[in-house]
Motif scaffolding. Sequence first.
Motif, short mmCIF file in Angstrom:
data_model
loop_
_atom_site.label_atom_id
_atom_site.label_comp_id
_atom_site.label_asym_id
_atom_site.label_seq_id
_atom_site.Cartn_x
_atom_site.Cartn_y
_atom_site.Cartn_z
N ASN A 46 0.85 -1.18 0.00
CA ASN A 46 0.00 0.00 0.00
C ASN A 46 0.89 1.24 0.00
O ASN A 46 1.83 1.35 0.79
CB ASN A 46 -0.88 -0.02 1.26
N GLU A 48 -0.36 4.48 0.26
CA GLU A 48 -1.09 5.65 0.76
C GLU A 48 -0.19 6.50 1.65
O GLU A 48 0.57 5.99 2.48
CB GLU A 48 -2.33 5.19 1.55
N GLY A 49 -0.28 7.81 1.46
CA GLY A 49 0.52 8.73 2.23
C GLY A 49 1.92 8.95 1.69
O GLY A 49 2.68 9.76 2.23
N ARG A 72 -2.24 2.21 -5.87
CA ARG A 72 -1.86 1.79 -4.53
C ARG A 72 -2.06 2.89 -3.49
O ARG A 72 -1.81 2.67 -2.31
CB ARG A 72 -0.39 1.34 -4.53
N GLY A 73 -2.48 4.07 -3.95
CA GLY A 73 -2.79 5.15 -3.03
C GLY A 73 -1.76 6.27 -2.96
O GLY A 73 -1.93 7.22 -2.19
N ALA A 74 -0.69 6.18 -3.74
CA ALA A 74 0.37 7.20 -3.68
C ALA A 74 -0.08 8.50 -4.34
O ALA A 74 -0.94 8.51 -5.22
CB ALA A 74 1.63 6.68 -4.37
N THR A 75 0.54 9.58 -3.91
CA THR A 75 0.44 10.85 -4.63
C THR A 75 1.58 10.85 -5.64
O THR A 75 2.76 10.85 -5.26
CB THR A 75 0.58 12.05 -3.69
N ARG A 99 -6.82 5.27 -6.11
CA ARG A 99 -7.05 5.76 -4.75
C ARG A 99 -6.19 6.98 -4.45
O ARG A 99 -6.51 7.76 -3.55
CB ARG A 99 -6.73 4.65 -3.75
N GLY A 100 -5.09 7.11 -5.15
CA GLY A 100 -4.16 8.19 -4.87
C GLY A 100 -4.46 9.45 -5.65
O GLY A 100 -5.50 9.57 -6.31
N LYS A 101 -3.55 10.40 -5.58
CA LYS A 101 -3.68 11.67 -6.28
C LYS A 101 -2.61 11.75 -7.38
O LYS A 101 -1.56 11.09 -7.29
CB LYS A 101 -3.52 12.84 -5.31
#
Length: 338
Positions: A46, A48-49, A72-75, A99-101
Amino acid sequence: MFQAAFNFVCSWFLVPPWSLAGWFVTGCLVWVVNRFRYRWCQSQANMEGKTVVITGANKGIGLETARDLARRGATVIIACRSVIRGTAAKDDILVSGVRGKVEVAELDLSYMASVRKFARMLQGRKVDVLINNAAVADLPHQLTDEGLELTVATNHLGHFLLTHLLMPGLQAACGRVVTLSSVGHTWIKDAKDLDLENDLKFQYTRPLRTLEIYTATKLMNVLFTNELHRKLQGTGVTANCLHPGVVNTDIFNPMTSRVWYGIFIKIYVRFYAKSIAEGAQTSILLAASETLEKVSGKYFDNCKEAECSSLARDEGLAKKLWEISERLVQLQPEEQTI
């Protein structure tokens, strides 16, 4: 028996119409075998963040890598020369559902002023992963307005400076530097072919060989990674490089314009090369895999550790290239972060 077998092979590959069928079937078999041979990143990490900077992520391997890491949620920050093309890539990623930006920023690696401007935009931000992905190949030899050879500036010097400028953010995140090289680096057998004595300008009186500057820059990528690894020990930041494989991207476009081998390149790429998604897997692995969090100073191919050339492991050559690169990008005291 031997003569019959020889006649069969000749008819299969050389005599119409059997030759067409022979080459078609052979090409299909090669394609199928390669699909089983190529590895995929198995990590489900994951992101994220986490913030990921990818150069040249508006197309090809970079775009596919950006898409996966955003899922995977990464920016993901798409750093490319054209904001218009970067925005189109961003829209393409977002449409696929992530999910990410995704952010877009202008970056022309062939101009050090552009690299510095880009880095100022990210000042104060943590950078978990920097993927030095962008590259050009087989371009006509030319010098930029800053006096740097265009392919060298794009493939090596721009990334060299960018890594320095983003290092505070990478150190704050205990991040990763992932640099795309090529198996082409092994084609360089003599350090003289890097043209270190002439500031990497490749201004020879003899004609340049096909892909000569490109393969030299790919060796520079490995030398840079190895020296970066040595300098970063104890900081928590890792540095690895990779060969993505022969991938069906538009980096081959300049080569296919040459009549004498353009047809061969097109056929070779069509049946042997990886798809863009397959070519992105090693980049994704090095950016995301938890098992590689502490791994540094390695060269990867097909999602596994591989052996780089003996010349690429030459510490003295790496140090010399580093010193010349510092001078060519005019690294300032406040930019010496490594």
